[in-house]
Each structure stands twice: as C-alpha cells, then as structure tokens.
Design an enzyme around this catalytic site. Sequence first.
Site, mmCIF file in Angstrom:
data_model
loop_
_atom_site.group_PDB
_atom_site.id
_atom_site.type_symbol
_atom_site.label_atom_id
_atom_site.label_comp_id
_atom_site.label_asym_id
_atom_site.label_seq_id
_atom_site.Cartn_x
_atom_site.Cartn_y
_atom_site.Cartn_z
ATOM 1 N N SER A 84 1.284 -1.671 -0.150
ATOM 2 C CA SER A 84 -0.260 0.419 -0.033
ATOM 3 C C SER A 84 0.766 1.217 0.207
ATOM 4 O O SER A 84 -0.012 2.736 -0.766
ATOM 5 C CB SER A 84 -0.884 0.172 1.228
ATOM 6 N N ASP A 100 -4.297 9.579 8.070
ATOM 7 C CA ASP A 100 -6.014 9.112 9.123
ATOM 8 C C ASP A 100 -5.208 7.912 9.161
ATOM 9 O O ASP A 100 -6.910 7.348 9.828
ATOM 10 C CB ASP A 100 -6.966 8.398 7.893
ATOM 11 N N HIS A 148 -2.422 5.720 7.582
ATOM 12 C CA HIS A 148 -1.338 5.902 6.184
ATOM 13 C C HIS A 148 -1.018 7.650 6.653
ATOM 14 O O HIS A 148 -1.081 8.059 7.617
ATOM 15 C CB HIS A 148 -1.844 6.026 4.803
#
Length: 384
Positions: free
Chosen positions: A47, A347, A350
């Site tokens: 990610s 968030d 991240h």
Amino acid sequence: MASSLILLTITFTFIILSSPVTKCATSAKTATHPIPPFKSIYAFGDSYTDTGNTNSATGPNPYLYVSRSPYGQTFFHHPTNRYSDGRLVIDFLAQQLSLPFLPPYLSKTADKSYGINFAVAGSTAIIYSFFVKNNLTLNRTPQSLQTQLVWFNEFLESKGCKNSITTPKECKAVFDNALIWLGEIGANDYAYTFGSSVSGTTIQKLAIGSVTRFLEAILDKGVKYLVVQGLPPTGCLTLTRYLAAENDRDTLGCVASSNKQSYAHNTILQAKLNDFRKKFPNAVIVYADYWNAYASVVKNPEKYGIKELFKACCGSNSGLYNFDLFNTCGSPMATSCSNPSQYINWDGVHLTEGMYKAVAELLLEGKFSNPPFEYLLSRKRRSG
C-alpha cells in the site's frame, strides 16, 4: 470477540490505495538532473507504493471513503485513491528523476512507456494460499509479491525478455535504462497474523524467503539498478499505538514490540542484499532504510515542520489520537485538520504528503540509503 476485533483492525494497517491518474506529468526537468538518468521505473510493493492497482471498490472494507474528499486535497486537489492527502514516496522518486507518475499495471488505458507500478494495496510478501490455509483472509486483498512477479514476467515476455541467458538482447533493452524499486513489503504479513497461532518467527522466515526469491528472479532477468526499501517503524503508526498497551513503548514513544519486529526483519533483509551484491556484481543494489529515515523525523520533527507525531490529521475528531475505526477519514463523521503538512499521520494508518516528502528526501538525497542513491545515479551516468 475482542481478539477478533483486534485482528480485524490490525489487518487494515497497511492498506494504501493510489491514483488512477496516469497522465499527470511532473514539472520540467530539474536542475539536478537536466537529462533524466532513467527512461523508466518499475515499482513493486504494498500500500505504501500502490498508485492505483486497487481502489475503494476492490480494497479492504474499512476504507470505503478513499475516493472521497479530503483525500488528495493537498497536491491533486481531488481524491486520487491514494491513502494520503497527496503524493507518496514513489511519486517524489518519479519527480526527482524527471519522469511522469507511475501508472498502475491494471490500468488498461494508461501510457506505460515510462514505467509501470505493480504494487498492490494490502499485498503480502507470503503467497495468499498460506493465509487461506490459516484462515486469515478476512477483508484483505488476494495479491502477493508473487502475483506482482507474475505480472512483471508477463510484461517482460511481451518485450521478448525471458532471462539474461537465452534472451540477453531483449532483456538488456528493458533494463539498461530502467530503475527497479521494491517498496516496503512484509508489514501486512505480520499484521494479518497478529493474534493468531502463527508465530512472528514463522512470518519472518517466510516473508524474507519470499522477498529473496523475488529479488533473485528479477536479478536473473538482468536487472542492473535496484532499490529495496525496508519496513518502516510500524510501532509509530497511530493505529498501532491506539491498540497497544500504554506500557509497550520505546524511546521514540512508539510501540516497542512492533518496532523491534520491523527492525529485526530489516536486519535480515540487509544481509540478504549483501549476498546478492556478491552474486550479481554488475548490479547496483541499494537498501533504502525506511525505518531509520522515519525515526529521524520522529526525533527531529521541527526540522521538517512537523508538530504532531502520532495524532491523525483526518479522523473522527475525538479521542486521544483523533482516530475511530468506525469513523475513518472520508466518512460522514470525520473531519480533516487544516495543516496536514504538520502531521506525520494522515488517517490513523497512512502518512501525509509532508511525511512522505521528508522520507523521500532522506532516502534519495540523505544518508539513509546504502550505498547512497547518488552512487546509483553516478553509476548510471557513467554507463550512459
């Protein structure tokens, strides 16, 4: 029920979805590199590197809001499916090399003449079947580093490159002017098995083994310029601190057990890279020390304009960390801070563009790569 919730929340730790925007070019060639040293970049990872191989419809269930504002607000000024307010390390790399942002492999319409991003949000180093066997597949993507290698091989075969022995000319044409970037991979493997009967030692052995096989496979193809990122200090992430016991802290103020695990993984990975340098002396292999680059920012936040180390910029607007698993960034109940560049975490899981920028500069221009990234560039310039 409590253990199931912890496992569920931990599995969300490293899901970053990225941009479907594939034609957004960087600015004019920089003064540092007036002529791009590379013609293309091929990226892999999870990610933290994905630029669009997953999106809110195909990613994990808890983050259904990545296609909504305020994601993407800082640089793109609209959601791009990156789990950040702006650019990622791989974006800053492309700009540093005067190349366009990398398009995702799964895009059918993107211009891939300057490189491809094979990274997948939620991807693991260990093959998916291992997690199926251990009943650990809840809310996760099925792709692994092996999937990305299959995709890469399909791309290489389309160029006539099978390996450096049987198709040397074709492989040379691909790799002579290409930078291969393996973003961090393996953190999901540890996260997905948290609270299960699978030991951290088992995950470490299997994950390192998978990365090793991947690297050997691409080096056998004829890769000449390779950067391999280590794991970040996972104990510094907002969600990790949110879940861990208050007495599980290190000198950084992060979760000690998680950081120790990531650091140990990186130590073994670096030893493997040393072995590859001996086996493939014609390749330039750089280790990008994500762990210590990140830690450097935590230790000296004011140097980077950072004021908030652990609290999420975008979140539930409540609690110690501005984080609530059921009201994540982009949801109706969440709000965003007005100054994300002053935060490390975006968030709860991240990072902000500001943090990615700081890490990118430390890896590409600072002392947190071995050998220095500039050494790789100088080798490339000498080779023509």
